[in-house]
Write an enzyme that holds these catalytic residues in place. Structure first.
Site, PDB file in Angstrom:
ATOM      1  CG  ASP A  12      -1.920  -1.107   1.230  1.00 40.26           C
ATOM      2  OD1 ASP A  12      -2.423  -1.437   0.151  1.00 40.26           O
ATOM      3  OD2 ASP A  12      -2.206  -1.655   2.310  1.00 40.26           O
ATOM      4  CG  ASP A 131     -11.541  -1.481  -0.883  1.00 47.37           C
ATOM      5  OD1 ASP A 131     -10.850  -2.514  -0.825  1.00 47.37           O
ATOM      6  OD2 ASP A 131     -11.091  -0.380  -1.260  1.00 47.37           O
TER       7      ASP A 131
END
Length: 258
Positions: A12, A131
């Protein structure tokens, strides 16, 4: 399971650095993406996923230079996401060294972009990142109890996560990266119910993400239907042989690994 389970570290990236938080908040520096990519490649990772976690929310492009330098260091498939809005971004990512592109926010806003990208490059190039989170008290419940979020988990949509996965699979995505926003960064284990529900709805490969804290957390995700398992914190902050430990746990549970 017919094919070997893939173990995928996730990078990330925010402003050129690897970060990790809990439920996508409170980001903590985890190192240089190029150095970590090299380490994971040498450590036995099957693939790498590189997500520019603020590209969509900040409305800016993925850091292509970091993608290029990362791709130069690894010899395993590299998936890149964050700020991917259509054919042009996918084309640029592939030219900079990515093997696959991951799309989330832009596909929710305009589902036809899935058809456009897969028609142009083929299904194998496109990963849909979902998500998902359990619907919040006071909000409109979805049929499955899970809703799609966008902008790095910051915005709810009211869209049923299972139905969205099914629609995207019908439109031609090659894989689904299924990330539990509720479990993300908690190290309490994957959301097994979420994986099972999506597995029952689609035939495309599922990459389970969110919640891994120890090697023993991975086999239940595979048993629930994940074809690959993705994690960040456990690899960034754990011992250098953590990928090997995870593969051993999966193998000892009776599943094939690479």
């Amino acid at each position: 399971m017919a094919v070997a389970v893939r173990v995928i570290p996730c990078l990330d990236v925010d402003a050129g650095r690897v970060v990790k938080g809990i439920n996508f908040e409170g980001l903590r520096d985890a190192g240089d993406p190029v150095e970590l990519a090299h380490r994971y490649d040498n450590g036995g990772a099957d693939e790498l996923t590189f997500l520019d976690v603020t590209a969509s929310s900040g409305n800016r492009e993925t850091t292509f230079d970091v993608v290029r330098r990362t791709a130069e260091e690894v010899f395993i498939p590299l998936t890149v996401g964050g700020g991917v809005r259509g054919v042009a971004e996918v084309d640029k990512l592939l030219r900079y060294g990515a093997d696959k592109a991951s799309i989330n926010t832009a596909a929710v806003a305009r589902p036809d972009v899935i058809d456009e990208i897969t028609r142009h490059f083929g299904s194998q190039v496109l990963v849909l990142s979902v998500d998902a989170r359990r619907t919040r008290p006071g909000s409109e419940p979805t049929a499955s109890g899970f809703e799609v979020t966008t902008h790095g988990g910051r915005q709810g949509t009211g869209i049923d996560a299972i139905e969205w996965a099914r629609e995207a699979a019908d439109r031609g995505v090659g894989e689904i990266l299924l990330n539990s926003i509720d479990a993300d960064g908690t190290k309490d284990g994957f959301d097994i119910e979420l994986i099972r529900l999506v597995r029952a709805a689609v035939r495309v490969p599922i990459i389970a993400s969110g919640g891994a804290g120890k090697p023993e957390h991975f086999p239940p995700a595979v048993a629930a239907g994940a074809d690959a398992v993705l994690a960040a914190s456990i690899f960034h902050f754990g011992p250098v042989d953590m990928i090997s430990q995870v593969k051993t746990a999966i193998r000892e549970a009776g599943f094939e690994v690479r």
